[in-house]
Design an enzyme around this catalytic site. Structure first.
Site, mmCIF file in Angstrom:
data_model
loop_
_atom_site.group_PDB
_atom_site.id
_atom_site.type_symbol
_atom_site.label_atom_id
_atom_site.label_comp_id
_atom_site.label_asym_id
_atom_site.label_seq_id
_atom_site.Cartn_x
_atom_site.Cartn_y
_atom_site.Cartn_z
ATOM 1 N N VAL A 118 0.869 -1.170 0.000
ATOM 2 C CA VAL A 118 0.000 0.000 0.000
ATOM 3 C C VAL A 118 0.911 1.227 0.000
ATOM 4 C CG1 VAL A 118 -1.789 1.272 1.247
ATOM 5 C CG2 VAL A 118 -1.783 -1.235 1.300
ATOM 6 N N VAL B 272 -2.556 -3.243 4.997
ATOM 7 C CA VAL B 272 -1.145 -3.641 4.954
ATOM 8 C C VAL B 272 -0.931 -5.004 5.609
ATOM 9 C CG1 VAL B 272 1.229 -2.945 5.403
ATOM 10 C CG2 VAL B 272 -0.498 -1.223 4.956
ATOM 11 N N LEU C 221 -6.658 -14.888 12.589
ATOM 12 C CA LEU C 221 -7.904 -14.800 11.847
ATOM 13 C C LEU C 221 -7.749 -13.779 10.722
ATOM 14 C CD1 LEU C 221 -10.348 -14.884 14.872
ATOM 15 C CD2 LEU C 221 -10.388 -16.520 12.983
ATOM 16 N N ILE D 196 -13.742 -21.570 19.754
ATOM 17 C CA ILE D 196 -13.771 -21.000 21.103
ATOM 18 C C ILE D 196 -15.021 -21.472 21.841
ATOM 19 C CG2 ILE D 196 -13.578 -18.883 22.452
ATOM 20 C CD1 ILE D 196 -11.217 -19.618 20.550
#
Length: 591
Positions: free
Chosen positions: A25, A51, A421, A479
């Site tokens: 970027v 980014v 994640l 979880i």
């Protein structure tokens, strides 16, 4: 000697080191580098939407093929801090990527200037090397050293921080005189290999454990050849999955607390000797050291000296690049076989194969909402042996490792230790950018998918087509399952009634609308019998439009996936396979 800006020398060195693609970027503090890339013209650029996404694209690019080094570029301040997760992820899995950041001019770095941050200090704990270049004349040497460090010993990521005035300064640099440095890789000795083979030959039930270092060293073929010469079964780690094909007679299954096969754990527990190559004895592979090591001896081969004995002390440690070690292991094993010195392992191999034939989990469920096991069964049917799977974390990734099949190294691309994640989408795009036309299938749960969903626009803009299987239970499923031990279901629900998509019921986010809004295609499936047609339609849409295609499968809200706290105490929450039709795509299933 040629005069040029320091940043022009840096860009030229990237070209001379073999870089052809970068992800990033642009911003004010790194614009000189972008100007140098434009002037050079030989390095194409993929514009990320975040980014961190660019750093994971660089990871996917590196992991896709041997010799690749992904490059990630960002401006000063938050661009650098955004890269930290990518640096951590790459460092944890021994993946070389080069992160390049802009910085405030040297005279203003200590004055709390706009977007000036000490990124070198921030990055050091999660990078193999991080440095801020304070002298323009050092730029060529720093970039040369960066590639040498990334490729030497245990591979890993590097961050180079470039103050604006350093980039713009004029220096002397002769590209014709530049030469990449030869990387350092330790190699096993014949004495070490003979001692290891003597120990293996003395065992009754030996196994090979094949780790990600075998893939990093481009040594999967050697690993398989070594196993075949010895006729000894192989347990790949999650990062080493694909070093031996899943349907090979010596593939004995994966071992672990989560990403494992029933037969893999059983075969490991039945063994009396383990030779680990390029692995790190990760805790989700071993469980407790006491259970994993009881009754067996170990030899550990790893490129990093401090990995030997880090988790437990082996009976013999060998510091070596996996390829160098396996070349010598194959050579000596062939000599011993020709001389009749190797034991006959036929009975032990047959024992492992029988477990593989009979210890299977059920996948063929006809339930609506769909059980996740059925999704992987349909994926096995729809996607061929050349498919590259990309996934990161969660119940979706754990179940994938239990049910999917991988037949070649680098056809399972997974963020193993860090597990951030949002990794899956950008990593898959990086793989596609590394090898246009590659058959890539990504896999996410709904929460992983939502973390960096904006990067799908990159796939649309730059024509990076792949299929993304999205299994949606509107939960933080892993979880939620781990919270069972605390007798709660707290702050893990993603469900709500979407006022704009009543057809979703309680499943909340309308992923189809978001995906299409980002320029891609999406298909939603509610019934198990509709999964296969959806995959076929996805293939057609991908070929027609050259964009990512998402196949969302609405799952039952709660499914507990097999896992446990020890490799001898894995909980099986669902039915097990008792006959062939219970798991029709399982390899070597019981009759």
């Amino acid at each position: 000697m040629a005069k040029m800006k320091a940043i022009e020398a840096a860009a030229k060195i990237l070209e001379l080191e073999g870089v052809t693609k970068a992800f990033g970027v642009p911003g004010a503090a790194i614009n000189p580098f972008y100007a140098a890339l434009k002037g050079l013209g030989s390095i194409s650029h993929v514009l990320a939407r975040h980014v961190e996404g660019a750093s994971h694209m660089a990871e996917g690019y590196t992991r896709a093929n041997p010799g690749n080094i992904g490059v990630c570029i960002g401006t000063s301040g938050p661009a650098g801090t955004d890269m930290i997760t990518g640096l951590y992820s790459a460092s944890a899995d021994s993946i070389p990527i080069l992160c390049i950041t802009g910085q405030a001019p040297r005279a203003r770095m200590h004055k709390e200037d706009f977007q000036a941050v000490d990124i070198e200090s921030i990055a050091k704990p999660v990078a193999k090397w991080a440095t801020t270049v304070l002298e323009p004349g050092q730029v060529p040497g720093v970039f040369q050293q960066a590639f040498h460090i990334m490729r030497s010993g245990r591979p890993g990521p590097v961050l180079i921080d470039l103050p604006f005035d350093v980039q713009m300064a004029e220096i002397e640099f002769d590209p014709e005189a530049y030469q990449p440095m030869t990387p350092y890789k330790p190699a096993a000795t014949r004495i070490q290999v003979e001692k290891a083979l003597t120990m293996l030959n003395a065992a009754d039930k030996p196994l090979l454990v094949s780790g990600g270092g075998v893939i990093n060293a481009d040594a999967a073929a050697l690993l398989t050849e070594f196993a075949e010469v010895l006729n000894v079964p192989v347990i790949p780690t999650l990062m080493g999955w694909g070093t031996i094909p899943d349907d090979h007679g010596l593939m004995a299954g994966m071992c672990g607390l989560q990403t494992s096969h029933r037969y893999g754990n059983a075969n490991l527990l039945a063994s009396d000797f383990v030779l680990g190559v390029g692995n790190r004895w990760a805790n989700r592979h071993t469980g407790s050291v006491e259970v994993y090591t009881k009754g067996r001896k170990f030899v550990h081969v790893d490129i990093e000296p401090t990995q030997i004995g880090r988790v437990f002390g082996p009976d013999l440690g060998i510091v070596s690049d996996a390829k160098a070690a396996l070349e010598l292991f194959v050579e000596v094993a062939k000599e011993w076989k020709a001389a009749g010195k190797l034991k006959d392992r036929g009975a032990w191999v047959a024992e492992c194969q029988e477990r593989k034939r009979t210890l299977q989990r059920k996948t063929h469920f006809d339930n609506t909402p769909v059980k996740p096991q059925r999704v992987y069964e349909e994926m096995n049917k729809a996607f061929g042996r050349d498919t590259t799977y990309v996934s990161t974390i969660g119940l979706s990734q754990i179940a994938a490792a239990q049910f999917l099949h991988v037949y070649k190294e680098r056809n399972w691309i997974n963020c193993g230790q860090a597990g951030p994640l949002g990794w899956t989408i950008p990593a898959a795009l990086g793989v596609c950018a590394a090898e246009p036309g590659r058959n890539v299938v990504a896999l996410s749960g709904d929460y992983d998918f939502q973390f960096m969903i904006e990067e799908l626009a990159v796939g649309a803009q730059f024509k990076l087509p792949y299929i993304h299987v999205l299994v949606n239970n509107s939960y933080l499923g892993l979880i939620r399952q781990s919270q069972r031990g605390f007798d709660m279901d707290y702050c893990v629900q993603l469900s709500f009634e979407n006022i704009n998509a009543p057809e979703l019921g309680e499943y909340g986010v309308d992923h189809k609308a978001v995906v299409e809004g980002l320029g891609c295609k999406a298909i939603r499936v509610f019934k198990p019998e509709d999964i296969a047609p959806a995959f076929e339609e996805a293939k057609k849409l991908m070929a027609e439009h050259s964009v990512p295609v998402v196949v969302e499968v609405i799952l039952e809200r709660v499914t507990n996936i097999s896992m446990g706290v020890e490799i001898d105490a894995v909980n099986e929450f669902e039915e097990l396979a008792e006959k062939g039709e219970d798991a029709p795509t399982a390899i070597s299933l019981l009759d």
